[in-house]
Enzyme design. Structure first.
Site, short mmCIF file in Angstrom:
data_model
loop_
_atom_site.label_atom_id
_atom_site.label_comp_id
_atom_site.label_asym_id
_atom_site.label_seq_id
_atom_site.Cartn_x
_atom_site.Cartn_y
_atom_site.Cartn_z
N ASN A 1 0.81 -1.21 0.00
CA ASN A 1 0.00 0.00 0.00
C ASN A 1 0.85 1.27 0.00
O ASN A 1 0.35 2.36 0.19
CB ASN A 1 -0.94 -0.01 1.22
CG ASN A 1 -1.87 1.17 1.25
OD1 ASN A 1 -2.42 1.56 0.24
ND2 ASN A 1 -2.05 1.76 2.43
N SER B 1 -4.49 2.33 -8.63
CA SER B 1 -5.40 3.47 -8.51
C SER B 1 -6.18 3.62 -9.80
O SER B 1 -5.70 3.22 -10.87
CB SER B 1 -4.60 4.76 -8.25
OG SER B 1 -5.42 5.91 -8.35
N TYR C 1 2.94 9.92 -10.71
CA TYR C 1 2.15 9.04 -9.83
C TYR C 1 1.25 8.15 -10.67
O TYR C 1 1.18 6.92 -10.44
CB TYR C 1 1.31 9.91 -8.89
CG TYR C 1 0.29 9.15 -8.08
CD1 TYR C 1 0.66 8.44 -6.94
CD2 TYR C 1 -1.06 9.17 -8.44
CE1 TYR C 1 -0.28 7.76 -6.18
CE2 TYR C 1 -2.01 8.49 -7.69
CZ TYR C 1 -1.61 7.79 -6.56
OH TYR C 1 -2.55 7.12 -5.81
N THR D 1 1.67 7.25 -13.73
CA THR D 1 2.53 6.31 -14.45
C THR D 1 2.88 5.12 -13.56
O THR D 1 2.82 3.96 -13.99
CB THR D 1 3.83 7.01 -14.90
OG1 THR D 1 3.50 8.08 -15.80
CG2 THR D 1 4.76 6.05 -15.60
N LYS E 1 1.22 4.00 -10.96
CA LYS E 1 0.04 3.20 -10.68
C LYS E 1 -0.33 2.31 -11.87
O LYS E 1 -0.76 1.16 -11.70
CB LYS E 1 -1.13 4.12 -10.31
CG LYS E 1 -0.96 4.77 -8.95
CD LYS E 1 -0.81 3.73 -7.85
CE LYS E 1 -0.65 4.31 -6.48
NZ LYS E 1 -0.52 3.29 -5.43
#
Length: 286
Positions: A125, A177, A190, A192, A194
């Protein structure tokens, strides 16, 4: 950025009565992101697992924000651990490490395995969704962002895979995400990372499937944590996003816990290489 296990507060605490650990074997949560880890404190509580022979461990982390050169602390696990004491058959354990340091991260996982036996459930996570734009981002910031948002997912899987093979199987759950599926602006690196997590999940599912190791991704929608509300949520933005959701209720961290427990448990024993969307009905798959 500091990364520690956040304390359950408010509705999250009340949810403890309804959430049980879905596995009777050692589980590890790798968490940096404030957005969901508050509720994931529940993931490590064996609230109804009376036959559990091993207790889960949560590994939290400490890392620097891409735009900072120093480390700050977000929260302290002491209160959470005190609240758990004596309430459950097995109490959770907290380990701290820097997830961007692969050597330290693997050492923490090895400590877990030495104390409890081979890890059978891994929840990745770790994330940092600090907003940024194409023009302002440096090569150094790119590396730091990927070191939090992608690198740990690969090397934690690498570390636990052999133990899972010896155990006869396991479950790896990677947090991606819906941000890249929506084509959102404001955090291209970010998004990219995910997207890459989903690709990594499907590749590892194929490689590890013959050993009965399942690898799936969770795709959260916009989870309205204190960090989101303090930094980026606006009345207009919230209204527009809710208009896109089929279900007219904003998501909280506790909304993501059930799907994670499902993927960790034998209830989903024939599910692998999947991306489970929990977003209130914004994106459509299939």
């Amino acid at each position: 950025m500091s990364a520690r296990l956040a304390m359950p507060t408010g509705s999250t605490l009340s949810a403890k009565k309804e959430i049980a650990v879905a596995t009777a074997k050692p589980a590890v949560l790798i968490s940096v992101k404030r957005s969901i880890k508050t509720s994931f404190a529940l993931l490590i509580l064996p609230s109804r697992c009376e036959t559990q022979s091993k207790f889960p461990v949560t590994i939290s982390a400490q890392t620097a924000m891409p735009s900072k050169k120093y480390i700050t602390r977000r929260s302290n696990p002491a209160k959470f651990l005190i609240e758990c004491k004596g309430k459950y058959k097995h109490e959770p354990t907290f380990l701290e490490c820097d997830v961007t340091n692969t050597k330290d991260l693997k050492a923490a996982l090895q400590t877990t395995a030495d104390k409890q036996g081979a890890i059978s459930v891994l929840v990745n996570n770790a994330a940092n969704d600090t907003r940024h734009t194409l023009g302002e981002f440096t090569s150094e910031q790119w590396d730091k962002t990927m070191n939090v948002n992608l690198k740990p997912h690969f090397f934690t899987a690498q570390e636990v895979a052999e133990g899972m093979k010896k155990n006869g199987g396991g479950s790896i759950i990677n947090f991606s995400s819906i941000s890249y599926m929506m084509g959102n602006e404001g955090y291209p690196v970010y998004a990219t990372a995910k997207s890459a997590i989903t690709g990594l999940t499907r590749s590892l599912a194929r490689e590890l499937g013959p050993f009965n190791i399942r690898v799936n991704a969770i795709m959260p929608g916009w989870v309205l944590t204190k960090r989101q509300m303090d930094l980026w949520a606006t009345e207009e933005g919230l209204s527009k996003h809710l208009d896109r959701q089929c279900l007219k209720e904003h998501l909280s961290g506790s909304d993501i816990v059930g799907g994670t427990l499902f993927l960790a448990s034998n209830t989903s024993k024939m599910m692998t290489s999947q991306a489970l969307v929990i977003d209130g009905g914004v994106v459509v798959t299939g």
